[in-house]
Design an enzyme around this catalytic site. Structure first.
Site, PDB file in Angstrom:
ATOM      1  N   GLU A  32       0.829  -1.212   0.000  1.00  0.00           N
ATOM      2  CA  GLU A  32       0.000   0.000   0.000  1.00  0.00           C
ATOM      3  C   GLU A  32       0.860   1.258   0.000  1.00  0.00           C
ATOM      4  O   GLU A  32       0.600   2.210   0.739  1.00  0.00           O
ATOM      5  CB  GLU A  32      -0.942   0.002   1.206  1.00  0.00           C
ATOM      6  CG  GLU A  32      -1.912  -1.161   1.195  1.00  0.00           C
ATOM      7  CD  GLU A  32      -2.949  -1.097   2.303  1.00  0.00           C
ATOM      8  OE1 GLU A  32      -2.610  -0.635   3.402  1.00  0.00           O
ATOM      9  OE2 GLU A  32      -4.086  -1.511   2.055  1.00  0.00           O
ATOM     10  N   ASP A  88      -8.224  -9.039   3.514  1.00  0.00           N
ATOM     11  CA  ASP A  88      -7.995  -7.913   4.409  1.00  0.00           C
ATOM     12  C   ASP A  88      -9.074  -7.809   5.478  1.00  0.00           C
ATOM     13  O   ASP A  88      -9.951  -6.943   5.371  1.00  0.00           O
ATOM     14  CB  ASP A  88      -7.940  -6.625   3.567  1.00  0.00           C
ATOM     15  CG  ASP A  88      -7.306  -5.467   4.322  1.00  0.00           C
ATOM     16  OD1 ASP A  88      -6.958  -5.661   5.495  1.00  0.00           O
ATOM     17  OD2 ASP A  88      -7.175  -4.378   3.733  1.00  0.00           O
ATOM     18  N   GLU A 106     -12.865  -2.582  11.694  1.00  0.00           N
ATOM     19  CA  GLU A 106     -12.869  -1.765  10.484  1.00  0.00           C
ATOM     20  C   GLU A 106     -13.929  -2.221   9.480  1.00  0.00           C
ATOM     21  O   GLU A 106     -14.556  -1.395   8.823  1.00  0.00           O
ATOM     22  CB  GLU A 106     -11.477  -1.830   9.853  1.00  0.00           C
ATOM     23  CG  GLU A 106     -11.372  -1.079   8.545  1.00  0.00           C
ATOM     24  CD  GLU A 106      -9.962  -1.119   7.962  1.00  0.00           C
ATOM     25  OE1 GLU A 106      -9.041  -1.639   8.613  1.00  0.00           O
ATOM     26  OE2 GLU A 106      -9.789  -0.610   6.839  1.00  0.00           O
TER      27      GLU A 106
HETATM   28  C1  BDP Z   1      -6.232  -2.177   5.824  1.00  0.00           C
HETATM   29  C2  BDP Z   1      -6.553  -0.834   6.408  1.00  0.00           C
HETATM   30  C3  BDP Z   1      -5.386   0.114   6.306  1.00  0.00           C
HETATM   31  C4  BDP Z   1      -4.158  -0.533   6.925  1.00  0.00           C
HETATM   32  C5  BDP Z   1      -3.913  -1.872   6.262  1.00  0.00           C
HETATM   33  C6  BDP Z   1      -2.751  -2.625   6.886  1.00  0.00           C
HETATM   34  O1  BDP Z   1      -7.661  -0.283   5.734  1.00  0.00           O
HETATM   35  O2  BDP Z   1      -5.734   1.305   6.965  1.00  0.00           O
HETATM   36  O3  BDP Z   1      -3.063   0.288   6.815  1.00  0.00           O
HETATM   37  O4  BDP Z   1      -5.051  -2.678   6.391  1.00  0.00           O
HETATM   38  O5  BDP Z   1      -3.032  -3.640   7.523  1.00  0.00           O
HETATM   39  O6  BDP Z   1      -7.267  -3.062   6.121  1.00  0.00           O
HETATM   40  O7  BDP Z   1      -1.623  -2.260   6.736  1.00  0.00           O
END
Ligand code: BDP
Length: 711
Positions: free
Chosen positions: A310, A387, A415
């Site tokens: 990401e 996720d 989340e």
């Molecule tokens: C996702 C979240 C994000 C996190 C990411 C992570 O939306 O904010 O940074 O996981 O685990 O689910 O790094």
């Protein structure tokens, strides 16, 4: 002469008594409430706690244990026993073999029992010591005594057994705070970060100590203080000093601090010319940094790293592997006995390797590296391959990296399960993953060396944003101690401690908790659907989103619904993600008829008229699931309302309001998804199925620009 109390006065007294008994609570005390026991229980407990004896010199950890025992007994009995130097009949005795050599000198059985408990285990029993009848809390270390004290208090509060022995099955039991240095919290729904970085190191909020108590009561022994999307400044001198202050507070409670390290830190601080893990200047920088940290925090735990995921920097930026990156950091902390937890949550930035199915990416990158990591590296794997969705099959890396210690990463903060507004007890979700059979001779739980939980703790008075979200912190901690524990037992223990051991209270609460997560799955993403939330804030529903830059950010990528059918084909005729699992699983799930119904559309793309085991078509089944999600949410509310006379007014009202909101959220999800999938399938609603309250365009137009916890 008989004395009659006028009826009105009697009524008043009764209601006063009830008010006193169910005094309003704000949730701050968590499960460590220590409310007065009934008289009979008090009498028994008093007889077992005439004094508290700790042989040998006190330490900060035994001080914490004694203080907790006194706090607990004062709460439950009205007064706390004194500590004393000598044992009498009815003493509560805290002892380790080194504090009281005579304890085990003559008792081979006890010696053997203790030897089996390791450094952190404890045992509780009613026994005789030096001729006196005592309640014994024994362990091999002071931290074991602290854990034993908490366990004994738990039993005293809810009438548990007097004899027990327990040792943690996992060595690393951590919380991961996704807390930023400005006190905002990524995906946090309970106020600000509890870490007031600005005030530290001088200002030490009482909350830090209460946080330590709560975590120690569960056996959590480590905490990563900052977000995995980390900033370089956290490794500068002033933040090291702040971290050291937190470490000092947590240390007596057996909790080590860790930090999330940004891979490019030296480069971004302009202290090196690259962040290439093979560059000597970079290696030296990290060694020096580790030395600096350990000077301030001798028992610093180590680093957690999110790399090449990401948009975060990582070794792949320099054409190095995850192992190259992790091992470089591991070498820096190894002389200090530190560890590196390297996350397997990776999905490629633009341009780099992009799996044809995001579910396959982590396995493709990490499986080839099995055996290539340094001894003090653990790979931290999310419970599922996408996720933190309301339901995912277990991550295929579990069981696939036998030469690498793995940590489980669960999300405690919800989340994707309704934040802190919706009730979803995650104990059942954790349990489902942990007991999954990897078909490599081990359940998922048995493949683990540690566990990490993304914390749901914040500055809110009740810590977790809602009373029931405290249960997820609790369940996570109990499962980290024993990944084979049962979600229902944990729920029962939590409900008894947090509300009341009275069966009329704890019983219905446990029933609510046990259906709550499935209700959320049904009204959000039933039958194996996933990733249908709104863009960026992740507040849903938004199954129609199809315009984001990366295909695998779009819900349509995951559900693949069209006129002909719905679901992601992950069998050999599709992405073949199934191939990443053991052959037994791959074979079983290759056929929709032998795939668990709850994962059906995770692995298969099926026609709308596919015949489900219920006799319904897939289309009708999908609608039935959405309706069940809503109906079960209404059930949760109704069951709570029935508990009104037995719950203190404040927490009753808090929870009631949350459940009312949850009903609206459930209806929103259900209606929006039904409207959307109907627009795609073109199929009529079967008789009896309520049409959505609004046309699809209405749901598409909803916006939540200020939803909490954005990334
Ligand atoms: C996702 C979240 C994000 C996190 C990411 C992570 O939306 O904010 O940074 O996981 O685990 O689910 O790094």
């Amino acid at each position: 002469m008989r004395f009659f109390l006028p009826a009105a006065l009697a009524g008043l007294l009764l209601s006063l008594a009830a008010t006193v008994f169910a005094a309003d609570e704000d949730g701050y005390d968590l499960w460590l409430r220590y409310r007065p026991l009934e008289r009979a229980a008090q009498t028994t407990l008093k007889a077992q706690t005439r004094n508290i004896v700790l042989p040998g010199a006190p330490t900060p950890t035994t001080d914490a244990a004694l203080a907790e025992l006194q706090r607990g007994l004062k709460g439950m009995l009205g007064q706390a026993p004194a500590t004393a130097a000598t044992t009498v009949d009815g003493s509560l005795l805290l002892a380790t073999p080194s504090r009281l050599p005579s304890l085990t000198a003559a008792d081979a059985a006890l010696r053997a029992d203790l030897a089996a408990l390791g450094d952190e285990g404890y045992l509780l029993r009613q026994t005789r010591v030096h001729g006196h009848k005592v309640t014994l809390v024994a362990a091999n270390s002071d931290i074991g005594l602290l854990y034993g004290a908490f366990a004994w208090l738990r039993g005293a509060a809810i009438g548990g057994t007097a004899a027990a022995s327990s040792a943690p099955k996992l060595q690393l039991r951590l919380l991961n705070h996704w807390d930023n240095l400005d006190r905002s919290v990524e995906r946090g729904y309970s106020g600000q970060s509890i870490w007031d970085w600005w005030g530290l190191p001088e200002i030490k909020d009482q909350r830090y100590t209460d946080y330590a108590r709560a975590n120690a009561s569960l056996g959590i022994n480590g905490t990563v203080l900052n977000n995995v999307n980390s900033k370089p400044e956290v490794l500068t001198a002033s933040f090291i000093a702040k971290t050291a202050a937190v470490a000092d507070i947590l240390r007596p409670y057996g909790i080590k601090v860790y930090l999330s390290a940004r891979f490019s830190t030296p480069l971004e601080l302009h202290e090196t010319s690259t962040a290439d893990p093979l560059a000597p200047e970079v290696q030296q920088w990290w060694k020096n940094k580790a030395d600096e940290i350990y000077k301030a925090i001798p028992d610093f735990g180590g680093f957690l790293v999110k790399a090449n995921s990401e948009g975060q920097p990582g070794p792949q930026d320099y054409h190095r592997t995850h192992a190259d990156g992790a091992n470089m950091l591991a070498a820096a902390v190894a002389p200090h006995k530190g560890i590196v937890m390297w996350r397997a949550f990776v999905y490629a930035p633009k341009g780099a390797h992009l799996a044809d199915d995001r579910a396959k990416q982590a396995y493709e990158e990490f499986k080839p590296l099995d055996g290539k990591f340094a001894a003090n590296v653990l790979v931290q794997v999310k419970n599922g391959a996408i996720d933190f969705q309301p339901r995912e099959p277990f991550h295929p890396l579990f069981g696939a990296m036998p030469k690498t210690p793995l940590m489980m990463e669960f999300q405690i903060t919800k989340e994707y399960l309704g934040y802190s507004t919706d009730m979803a007890y995650l104990g059942t979700m954790y349990e489902e993953t942990l007991e999954s059979d990897t078909h490599t001779g081990k359940t998922v739980a048995q493949t683990l060396s540690g566990m990490a939980g993304v914390a749901n703790i914040g500055s809110d008075r009740n810590w977790s944003g809602s009373h029931f979200d405290q249960a997820n912190w609790y369940a996570y901690g109990r499962l980290a101690w024993n990944p084979q524990a049962k979600a229902r037992d944990i729920a029962a223990e939590w409900a008894a401690l947090t509300f009341s051991p009275d069966r009329r209270v704890a019983g219905p609460i446990v029933d609510m908790m046990m259906i709550s997560r499935e209700a959320v799955v049904n009204y959000m993403t039933p039958l194996g659907l996933h990733h249908m939330m709104g863009t960026s804030h992740h507040h849903g529903p938004a199954p129609w989103v199809d315009n984001l830059e990366r295909p695998d950010w779009n819900p349509v990528y995951y559900h693949r619904a069209d006129r002909n059918g719905i679901g992601f084909n992950r069998t050999a005729s599709g992405s073949n993600a199934l191939e990443q699992y053991a052959p037994e699983i791959a074979r079983q799930y290759a056929d929709p008829r032998t795939t668990p119904e709850q994962l059906l559309l995770w692995f298969h793309h099926l026609p709308w008229d596919y015949a489900m085991p219920s006799g319904r078509t897939l289309w009708a089944e999908l609608l039935a699931r959405y309706d069940k999600g809503v109906a079960d949410t209404r059930q949760l509310h109704a069951r709570w309302v029935a508990l009104k006379p037995l719950i203190d007014a404040r927490r009753y009202a808090d929870v009631e309001q949350h459940l009312t909101r949850q009903i609206n959220n459930a209806v929103l999800w259900r209606d929006a998804c039904v409207a959307y999938f109907q627009s795609v399938s073109g199929l009529p609603l079967p008789p009896g199925v309520q049409p959505p309250a609004h046309p699809l365009e209405y749901y598409k137009a909803l916006r939540y620009p200020y939803a909490p916890g954005r990334g």
